[in-house]
Each structure stands twice: as C-alpha cells, then as structure tokens.
Design a protein around this motif. Structure first.
Motif, PDB file in Angstrom:
ATOM      1  N   SER B 447      53.640  46.368 -19.965  1.00 57.35           N
ATOM      2  CA  SER B 447      52.189  46.275 -19.762  1.00 57.35           C
ATOM      3  C   SER B 447      51.826  44.918 -19.163  1.00 57.35           C
ATOM      4  O   SER B 447      50.966  44.827 -18.288  1.00 57.35           O
ATOM      5  CB  SER B 447      51.438  46.584 -21.062  1.00 57.35           C
ATOM      6  N   ASN B 448      52.500  43.880 -19.601  1.00 54.27           N
ATOM      7  CA  ASN B 448      52.278  42.564 -18.993  1.00 54.27           C
ATOM      8  C   ASN B 448      52.714  42.535 -17.537  1.00 54.27           C
ATOM      9  O   ASN B 448      52.036  41.976 -16.679  1.00 54.27           O
ATOM     10  CB  ASN B 448      53.048  41.487 -19.765  1.00 54.27           C
ATOM     11  N   ARG B 449      53.868  43.162 -17.293  1.00 61.32           N
ATOM     12  CA  ARG B 449      54.403  43.199 -15.933  1.00 61.32           C
ATOM     13  C   ARG B 449      53.431  43.897 -14.976  1.00 61.32           C
ATOM     14  O   ARG B 449      53.155  43.391 -13.883  1.00 61.32           O
ATOM     15  CB  ARG B 449      55.745  43.933 -15.943  1.00 61.32           C
ATOM     16  N   ILE B 450      52.896  45.031 -15.419  1.00 59.31           N
ATOM     17  CA  ILE B 450      51.977  45.767 -14.552  1.00 59.31           C
ATOM     18  C   ILE B 450      50.740  44.922 -14.244  1.00 59.31           C
ATOM     19  O   ILE B 450      50.310  44.825 -13.092  1.00 59.31           O
ATOM     20  CB  ILE B 450      51.621  47.145 -15.174  1.00 59.31           C
ATOM     21  N   TYR B 451      50.227  44.247 -15.278  1.00 56.14           N
ATOM     22  CA  TYR B 451      49.086  43.378 -15.037  1.00 56.14           C
ATOM     23  C   TYR B 451      49.466  42.231 -14.099  1.00 56.14           C
ATOM     24  O   TYR B 451      48.789  41.967 -13.101  1.00 56.14           O
ATOM     25  CB  TYR B 451      48.550  42.815 -16.362  1.00 56.14           C
ATOM     26  N   ASN B 454      50.166  43.316 -10.428  1.00 59.41           N
ATOM     27  CA  ASN B 454      48.915  43.677  -9.753  1.00 59.41           C
ATOM     28  C   ASN B 454      48.154  42.409  -9.386  1.00 59.41           C
ATOM     29  O   ASN B 454      47.665  42.263  -8.269  1.00 59.41           O
ATOM     30  CB  ASN B 454      48.051  44.556 -10.667  1.00 59.41           C
ATOM     31  N   ARG B 455      48.092  41.500 -10.358  1.00 53.87           N
ATOM     32  CA  ARG B 455      47.320  40.276 -10.166  1.00 53.87           C
ATOM     33  C   ARG B 455      47.903  39.409  -9.047  1.00 53.87           C
ATOM     34  O   ARG B 455      47.179  38.941  -8.169  1.00 53.87           O
ATOM     35  CB  ARG B 455      47.312  39.489 -11.488  1.00 53.87           C
ATOM     36  N   VAL B 456      49.209  39.230  -9.100  1.00 54.93           N
ATOM     37  CA  VAL B 456      49.812  38.322  -8.128  1.00 54.93           C
ATOM     38  C   VAL B 456      49.780  38.931  -6.722  1.00 54.93           C
ATOM     39  O   VAL B 456      49.595  38.218  -5.731  1.00 54.93           O
ATOM     40  CB  VAL B 456      51.238  37.892  -8.543  1.00 54.93           C
ATOM     41  N   MET B 457      49.907  40.256  -6.642  1.00 49.73           N
ATOM     42  CA  MET B 457      49.824  40.891  -5.327  1.00 49.73           C
ATOM     43  C   MET B 457      48.404  40.801  -4.782  1.00 49.73           C
ATOM     44  O   MET B 457      48.197  40.590  -3.592  1.00 49.73           O
ATOM     45  CB  MET B 457      50.291  42.354  -5.390  1.00 49.73           C
ATOM     46  N   GLN B 458      47.436  40.963  -5.674  1.00 53.27           N
ATOM     47  CA  GLN B 458      46.040  40.803  -5.238  1.00 53.27           C
ATOM     48  C   GLN B 458      45.819  39.396  -4.688  1.00 53.27           C
ATOM     49  O   GLN B 458      45.266  39.216  -3.611  1.00 53.27           O
ATOM     50  CB  GLN B 458      45.091  41.044  -6.412  1.00 53.27           C
ATOM     51  N   LEU B 459      46.267  38.415  -5.446  1.00 57.60           N
ATOM     52  CA  LEU B 459      46.122  37.022  -5.007  1.00 57.60           C
ATOM     53  C   LEU B 459      46.814  36.785  -3.678  1.00 57.60           C
ATOM     54  O   LEU B 459      46.255  36.192  -2.756  1.00 57.60           O
ATOM     55  CB  LEU B 459      46.752  36.079  -6.042  1.00 57.60           C
ATOM     56  N   TYR B 460      48.044  37.283  -3.597  1.00 58.61           N
ATOM     57  CA  TYR B 460      48.836  37.090  -2.384  1.00 58.61           C
ATOM     58  C   TYR B 460      48.132  37.714  -1.182  1.00 58.61           C
ATOM     59  O   TYR B 460      47.942  37.053  -0.151  1.00 58.61           O
ATOM     60  CB  TYR B 460      50.226  37.706  -2.565  1.00 58.61           C
ATOM     61  N   LEU B 461      47.738  38.963  -1.333  1.00 58.43           N
ATOM     62  CA  LEU B 461      47.123  39.660  -0.206  1.00 58.43           C
ATOM     63  C   LEU B 461      45.748  39.087   0.139  1.00 58.43           C
ATOM     64  O   LEU B 461      45.399  38.984   1.314  1.00 58.43           O
ATOM     65  CB  LEU B 461      47.042  41.164  -0.490  1.00 58.43           C
ATOM     66  N   GLU B 462      44.987  38.682  -0.881  1.00 61.11           N
ATOM     67  CA  GLU B 462      43.689  38.056  -0.607  1.00 61.11           C
ATOM     68  C   GLU B 462      43.870  36.828   0.293  1.00 61.11           C
ATOM     69  O   GLU B 462      43.147  36.649   1.268  1.00 61.11           O
ATOM     70  CB  GLU B 462      43.039  37.585  -1.917  1.00 61.11           C
TER      71      GLU B 462
END
Lengths: 485, 485
Positions: B447-451, B454-462
């Motif tokens: 569950s931590n991994r999924i969060y 998701n978070r780091v990919m969002q940051l990266y892509l942003e």
C-alpha cells in the motif's frame, strides 16, 4: 543486395561516438543511407559498423568494383556541364564537406562570374551584338539588379529510374516543369515538361526513396535559386532549357549557346549600369570589396560551424538519445509488469499508468529520432546551400580586384604604349561596371540571405515548438493516469 | 581547500562518456560533488578529471589521510546504532550501490525483523510482560497492521555544523520536530525540538549546502517512513526519541530501551493476530511466502534497472546534452554577429531574432542541465529508498521460512522428546503469528509502494511537462521575432 562505397579520405572515429574509422581506398558496405545530417552508416570488411561522413565515401556499383571505368561516366557528364549549370555530379554531391571536398559541380555550387582574369573583358574591342542588356539601377540599398516582372520558376517532381551503358550506370530522371507562362521572354510557350537526369549512384533497398526525395529537394532548391537570379535566368542556355519543345529545339539551341561569347568574364559586357550611377571612386570600391571579402569569409566560417554543430546534434538525436528514452520507457514498463505480479488488490490503476508512462517515453524516443528530418534537415540544407554559394565569392571578388589593379596601372600602361588613352577610359568604365555588378550581386545575395534565413529559422522553430508541445501533451496524458487519492 | 576521497572499488571508465578510471585504494580529489544522479567529479594525481560513481569513493579528511584512525569514529556511531534505528553511517550512505556496497546502516535501509533464527521466539517460555500488543486484523486485502489513530510524524530541518574529537570529525546536526501532540501514546507532551546528528564526512566548499540539503531530505524520508510503520513507531526507543524532554530523560529511557527484550525475532511476541484470523494452512503460507520472495526479487531488479537508466540519463542531461544546446545557441549568435557586419540595410530584424534564438538555446542548455535535480532526483531517491527496503525482505522471508520448517518438524521433535506436545502447539501458533506479521508487512509495503510510486511519478511527470512547456514557450517567443514579409 549490398551498396558498396569507396572511402575517399581517411576518417578517424571519435571514441564512444558511434563512428567508424576508415582508410582512404578502403571499400565499405553502406548499411544505412538514411541517417541524415551528413552521415551514413557503414560496415568495414571486419564487420565493424559505425557512422562515416557521407562525403568521405563514394558509392560504387558492384560492377564498378569489378573494374568498370568510372571516368567514362564523368566525361559524359562533363559534357552536360558545358550546356548550362543544372547537372549534378556524383552520388555524394551537396553533402557536408568536412575536410577536403571532391565534387566537380555539386547542387550547392553557384556558378561564379569567371575563372579567367578580367583582361578579356576590360580590353575587348567591342560589345556583344544584339544582346539585350541587363541593367543595374540605384535601389534603396545601393546598386541592384533589375528583376524581371514575371520571375522564372519551375517545379521538380516525379523521379524515375533509368540506366545507361548497358545497365552499368543507373540514374534518376526528374521532371522539371517551368512556369514559362509568366516568363518575361518565353511567355509565348505554354508550360512544358522537361526531364532532367542525375546519376543515381547505386541506390538500392529501402533507403532509396528517401534519398531520391532529398536529392529532388536539393535540385528544386537549386533550380529555384537559379530562376531567382536575374543574370543567370536570362542566359541563353537557361532560357533554352525552360522553353524548348523537342529534341531538335534543344540541339539547335545548345549549338547556339555553345557559340555564346558572353560567358566567363564576358558576362559583364551585357551588364549596363544606369546613367544615374556615377563612375565609382577607386578607394571606395576597394573598401567595399574588402568588406564583401571579410563578410563572405566570416559567414563561411559561421555556416560551417553551424553545420558541424548540426551534424553532431543530428547524430545524438538519432543515436544515443532515443535509445535512452527507450530504456526509460522500458524500465517503467518493466516495473509495471513486476507490480502487476504482486497479487495485491487495487494494483491495476498504478500498473496501467506506469505502462502508459513507459509507452509515452518510447513514443518520445521515436519522436526524438525522427525530429531532425523535420527541422534540422532544412536548417542544414539551407546552410549547405549557402556554403556552396559562399565558395564562389573569393573568385568573383578576385577577378574584381584584378580589374581594379589594372585600372590603377592605367596611366603606366598608356605611358608604355600598351594601351591607348581612349582604351584606358573604356577600361575604367568597364571596371566600374564590374564594381556595380559585384555590388548588385552582393545586394542580391544579402536580400536573398535575409529572406532565406528568416524562412528557415521560422520553419526550424515551428517544428521545434510542435515537437516540445507534442511531448508535453503526451506527458500530460500519461500524468493524468496516476492517482494518490 | 580540497576534498579528498579514497577509491573503494576499481572503476573502468566507458570511453567518450566523461568518466574517470580509478583503482582501489587510489586517493582522488573531489572537484564537484553536486553532479547528482549517483556521480561525483574527481581528479586523479595525474590531473585527469572525470565522473566516478559516488559510492565507489569514500570522502576522507586531510587529517585522516595523514594517519588519524577512522575506526574510532565508527565505534562511537556503532554505539549510537544500538539505541534505535535513526543513525546513519558514513558519508556515502544512501548512494547508488553499483556493484558492492560498503555502508553499515544507510538511510535507505529498513530495519529487518531479525538476523537470528526464529527459535528464540518460537520456543520462548513466556511472552513479554506489560507490553501493549500490536494487533493484526483482517482487512480488505488480507491481514493488515492496526494503524494508530494519530500517526507519529516529524519534520527534519535547520542543519547545523558541529565537530568532535578536537575538530578532527565534523558532523551535521539536524533539528527533528516530532508532532507528538497527535501521537497516540505520548500525547501528553507538547511538540519538542530534538537535534539528530549525522557524520558530515568532510564537507567543504560551495557544494556543501546542496549536499546537506540532499541528506536532510533523505533523513526526512527515512523518518517519515519509520513514523508511518506501526511496529517501528511503537517501539520504546522510537517513542522515547520522540517524547524525551532533556538529557536525563534520554539517558534513563535509553538504559531502559537497552534492556528491552522484544528486539530481533522477539518482536513477534508483541504481535497478536485477532481471534477472527484462523491458524494458517502451511502449504498456503509457503506459497504466499514464495510469491513475496519472487515479487521482492523482481522488484529489486526492476528498481536497480531504473536506477541504472536514471544514472546514465542524469549524466547525459548534465554533460553532453546541454553542451550541445549551448553550441547550437552559440552558432546562431555567431551567425547573427556575422550578419550584423554585412553593411546591408534592413539587417537588424534578422540579427536581433537570430541572437534571441541563440540565447533561447543557451537558456535551454541550462534548463536541460538543471532539470534532473527537479525531477529525476526524486524518482531516483524514491527508487533508492525502495532498493534499501527490498534489501531487508530476504532476511525477513528467510526467518519466516525457517519457522515453517521448524513447524513441519514438530511431530519429529515431539517424538524425539526435544519439545513437548503443548510446546508444539504453541510453536505452531507462533509460526502462524509470524506468517500473519509477514503478510501484514507485505500489505503495508504494497500500500505504501502504490502511494509512493503514484506520487513520485506524478511529481516526475509534472516537472517534465513544465520543462517541455517552458521550452516550447521560449521557442515560440524566439519564433515570433523572425519575419518573411
């Protein structure tokens, strides 16, 4: 079927740069002709593969390798050369000449005024008979050519393969359609189709189409530039090429053109500065001449620098860079499929998003690899063309300088009875014509250059903007799939 | 002042890749610590400069080079280690471990369940006294930890330099502010400030600030992760660290914590699966265990792959790529200044536009070079953290497997009178507790991994989107200055 090439100059590969070291005289196999940016991919006899500057190698047919004489072909095309300026020699014409260049006439070479000295014109007994004069008038920027009202133009299209010498030599024939309907001299003719053939080197396989297209573009660019030039476009042979209707027409016209005496330095004899333009001051002329010389040399350096930078960038964009984006894409997709195997519920959103992000980077890889053909290509083609044009100026300026020197010696020549006093006056007037012609030519060059560079930069930046915007858009789409709710 | 480093492992530079070959034991000078992406720039004794993986070298002080004993320091910090899990060893902790790793405890290393076998717990006579039990209950995804209502949290900030051993060893002290007001156990205390110190390696010069910031981020990430973990955050020493008010408090608590018997494998003795969870089927448990093992191995490979790709990309983005954009920018500006010398009227618009375009590409060069710190950095930090977490699972899974094996031998052990029949029943129950704990831990991880991903990919892509959009915007501005009217 393999495309072989003979190495013309030694090339030492830069390490880690995907290049291949080759020696003069070595025979290599061309494995990819569509690298672009002045590079081809080649394989040597040891099986090593890498990039080589395209004008360091000359494509040869298997039969040529077996002993057929290449000069025979060149001779034939040398003949073609004398009938005008529209033939192109060799498969590597117009490439990037890193180091020594080998072409005889390449598409980017603008015909110079003359190779001989100025004396023939300065001291000729009489002007040409029955020739229409090409006026130079005083424009806003100084002396300028008079541009014809309807500008000659033509469209190059429809390449077709052909062969000669019993199939030993193949060539590509292009259809050239002049817009003679607006041509101020030959307006009587309707548009006619001409076919202009260029040696095809030995084009085989899947890169042929792209290669032919590129050469067609270059021919189009060259033809358009010739049409735009008021002196060249008004030459007998150029007009003949645009207006002939059949083989007989062409042969008659060609014979006549071969007798044309207003070639070389004698071209100045049909040029006539308007009365309003005063005879030039020698010192001023020399200064202007010096300025032109400095400018063309500096621009030549600048253009070559840009070509080198572009060539390097091209290689990176088509080589290591897309590979890296591909690796990033694969790494995301790989992680996605690992996550997919977790057995944990509620994994699907992340794995789908990661796969999409991975595919996006693979798309980006492909975009990066294809981009140079969309933007850098035209920037380099234009600069390559200008490199050719600039290469003609030293000669032109040299002839002009020699004329000025001759005029300076005028009094001495009269004193030594080498020329008469009226001849000296004529000579001075003619040198002045040459000066005006050089200035008109420089102004023609500058105005074309300003247009061409504005245009090519617009094209380049437009495509660059599209490229970055498309990437941002793709990434935005990928971003939207991740969630931290 | 020079920063010296000792080479820990031989590294062979890839040609043309701006790397430096180094030998084990060699002393190099660190010339740039802020390259990032797992690289530092170093200079060898021959004056050659290039990139070296940062965990291939260990920073040493000039004094240490002169013969001071490094072990003394390590011993002191080994002591610190026994009081909890929050100290970090060595200047190179948390770096990218390409090849062999050398750290003792690095920030990215999650404390494993135990290094010893499971017997101590499986066969212990009695449970811990007066300890609050940590329940495992049946969640939607299977067995899960009970998460405290108010989650422990803390803010790491305000780094300060200090030194000990008469200035021989410098360190950085960070201020750690726990949010104990929401802490479910120590809620009685108001927020207090703690200072946590880490050895500073030998940080000198202009890169220090950036380096300290990065380590602070890592410490923050590690503290947050520890706080998020229900077993770790409820440990005596972790709570002590968050709640102590003064030196005396800390020393008393530390002494008490050192006597805590529920460490290592005995941590399972405070874990209590809820009644509703049945004893597990051995075969099913083994299969689940096998799946965890496969998954963590596969993810470890995937994470390492991404780190390698990221490291390569980082190097390209901070090295050759911006250099190329700079060269493109310079070539445009160079051409602009040549054009400016033409003496032709109406040149200004083009030369201004070309200069602007050139400057834009210089801006882009800088953006490219700075971008990895804005996006790739976090992607790599997260994956680096996960690499550390994944490194703990083999041990955890191994202890669990050993427990299952023990249970399988249960009847044999009873028959050989090594254990009693009731002991066998207790042992089976405890192995079941371990299985539930492992499953709860895997579910916690997932569950931590999924969060996190998701978070780091969002940051990266942003950041990537911003990057490409900014470039497009800059180019649009440059494009607008060209004109072909």
């Amino acid at each position: 079927i393999n495309v072989f090439a003979k190495v013309l100059y030694e090339f030492v590969a830069e390490p880690g740069n995907n290049e291949l070291s080759v020696n003069e005289g070595e025979i290599v196999t061309i494995t990819n002709q569509s690298i672009g940016g002045g590079w081809v991919e080649a394989q040597n006899s040891r099986g090593e593969v890498g990039l080589v500057p395209e004008d360091y190698v000359q494509r040869v047919s298997g039969l040529a390798l077996a002993g057929a004489d290449d000069d025979e072909w060149d001779d034939e095309w040398d003949d073609g050369k004398s009938t005008g300026g529209y033939t192109e020699e060799g498969g590597e014409g117009g490439g990037l000449n890193r180091g020594a260049a080998s072409m005889k006439i390449s598409l980017n070479k603008f015909p110079g005024f003359s190779k001989s000295g100025p004396d023939l014109y300065l001291l000729s007994k009489q002007g040409p008979k029955g020739k229409e004069k090409l006026p130079i008038y005083r424009g806003e920027v100084g002396p300028v050519w008079l541009y014809p009202e309807g500008q000659l133009d033509c469209v190059v299209a429809d390449p077709k393969k052909g062969s000669k010498l019993y199939g030993l030599k193949s060539y590509i024939e292009y259809q050239v359609t002049p817009n003679v309907s607006v041509f101020h001299i030959s307006a009587a003719f309707g548009p006619t189709l001409k076919r202009l053939s260029l040696p095809a080197a030995d084009l085989l396989g899947r890169f042929e189409e792209e290669f032919i297209k590129m050469r067609m573009e270059r021919l189009q660019g060259w033809m358009t530039r010739m049409c735009r030039h008021p002196v060249i476009s008004s030459s007998d042979v150029f007009q003949l090429f645009h207006s002939y209707k059949d083989e007989k027409d062409w042969k008659t016209g060609k014979r006549k053109a071969e007798k044309d005496e207003t070639v070389g330095v004698m071209v100045f004899s049909v040029i006539e500065p308007e009365e309003t333009l005063p005879d030039l001051d020698l010192l001023e002329v020399e200064q202007k001449c010096e300025q032109f010389s400095r400018f063309t040399k500096a621009m030549d350096d600048g253009v070559k620098d840009l070509l080198n930078v572009g060539q390097e960038h091209w290689k990176r964009c088509t080589g290591p860079l897309p590979k890296e984006y591909q690796r990033i894409g694969k790494a995301f997709q790989n992680l996605s499929s690992v996550f997919n195997s977790s057995g944990y519920e509620g994994e699907a959103t992340l794995t789908d998003a990661l796969t999409a992000a991975g595919k996006t980077y693979e798309d980006i890889a492909q975009m990066v690899a294809e981009q140079p053909k969309k933007d850098l290509h035209f920037l380099m083609e234009t600069n390559n063309e200008y490199k050719g044009l600039l290469g003609c100026f030293p000669e032109t300026i040299g002839v002009h300088k020699a004329a000025i020197e001759k005029v300076k010696e005028g009094d001495k020549l009269v004193a030594a009875s080498k020329i008469t006093a009226p001849e000296k006056i004529t000579m001075t007037k003619r040198a002045s014509t040459m000066s005006y012609a050089l200035q008109a030519e420089m102004n023609h060059f500058h105005s074309n250059r300003i247009y061409d560079y504005n245009r090519v930069m617009q094209l380049y930046l437009e495509e660059q903007i599209k490229f970055y915007e498309t990437i941002a858009e793709k990434l935005r789409h990928a971003h939207g799939q991740f969630t931290t709710m």
